[in-house]
Design a protein around this motif. Structure first.
Motif, PDB file in Angstrom:
ATOM      1  N   CYS A   1       0.823  -1.200   0.000  1.00 16.46           N
ATOM      2  CA  CYS A   1       0.000   0.000   0.000  1.00 16.46           C
ATOM      3  C   CYS A   1       0.868   1.266   0.000  1.00 16.46           C
ATOM      4  O   CYS A   1       0.455   2.305  -0.524  1.00 16.46           O
TER       5      CYS A   1
ATOM      6  N   ASP B   1       1.822   1.806  -3.670  1.00 14.64           N
ATOM      7  CA  ASP B   1       0.594   2.014  -4.439  1.00 14.64           C
ATOM      8  C   ASP B   1       0.002   3.395  -4.163  1.00 14.64           C
ATOM      9  O   ASP B   1      -0.406   4.106  -5.086  1.00 14.64           O
TER      10      ASP B   1
ATOM     11  N   GLN C   1       2.107   6.169  -5.784  1.00 16.58           N
ATOM     12  CA  GLN C   1       1.907   6.241  -7.237  1.00 16.58           C
ATOM     13  C   GLN C   1       0.548   6.863  -7.578  1.00 16.58           C
ATOM     14  O   GLN C   1       0.453   7.661  -8.513  1.00 16.58           O
ATOM     15  N   ARG C   2      -0.484   6.516  -6.824  1.00 14.14           N
ATOM     16  CA  ARG C   2      -1.798   7.120  -7.079  1.00 14.14           C
ATOM     17  C   ARG C   2      -1.765   8.629  -6.873  1.00 14.14           C
ATOM     18  O   ARG C   2      -2.384   9.386  -7.616  1.00 14.14           O
TER      19      ARG C   2
END
Length: 152
Positions: free
Chosen positions: A16, A19, A22-23
């Motif tokens: 997470c 992730d 990157q989001r």
């Protein structure tokens, strides 16, 4: 320092970190062709993350972070994150975390941290961001920094 053996829950939480970054930014935190967890663990900069407890506890510190904080992974992942700052810096740290909560990510944080043995180091140009699971629910906050100097 070898990659610790992570449980499935730990792996989910660690993934997470990258992730969420990157989001928020549109770019990867680490170059990970293959094992993302190993890439986060061995990154040439410090990465830490804590959860959403009332007194948030670190659940990840990579090899570089553990070296700076002079702690083993098992001890670090029992540490309330507020103890990474000296008592006088804790109010500043709380203000930082509130700023991140409102904006999602910042990349200009600087502050003094303290290791297990009392060694102080000043970090600068740190990125601090909110962690969200695949459903978008808040699950914690993370930080990454490559610039630090030891201070007296």
């Amino acid at each position: 320092m070898d990659v610790p053996h992570f449980t499935e829950e730990q792996l989910r939480r660690i993934l997470c970190i990258g992730d969420s970054y990157q989001r928020l930014t549109g770019r990867p935190l680490v170059s990970a062709e293959g094992d993302s967890v190993a890439a986060l663990w061995s990154a040439p900069f410090a990465i830490v993350a804590h959860g959403m407890e009332a007194d948030p506890i670190f659940y990840f510190g990579n090899r570089m972070a553990l070296t700076l904080f002079e702690m083993a992974f098992d001890a670090f992942t029992r540490l309330p994150s507020r103890f990474s700052a000296e008592p006088l810096a804790r109010e500043e740290r709380a203000q930082l975390l509130e700023r991140v909560t409102r904006g999602g990510i910042i990349d200009d944080y600087a502050g003094v941290r303290i290791s297990r043995t009392g060694r102080r180091f000043r970090i600068s140009n740190a990125s601090v961001w909110n962690l969200a699971d695949a459903d978008g629910s808040a699950v914690g906050q993370a930080a990454a920094f490559a610039e630090w100097v030891y201070v007296a």
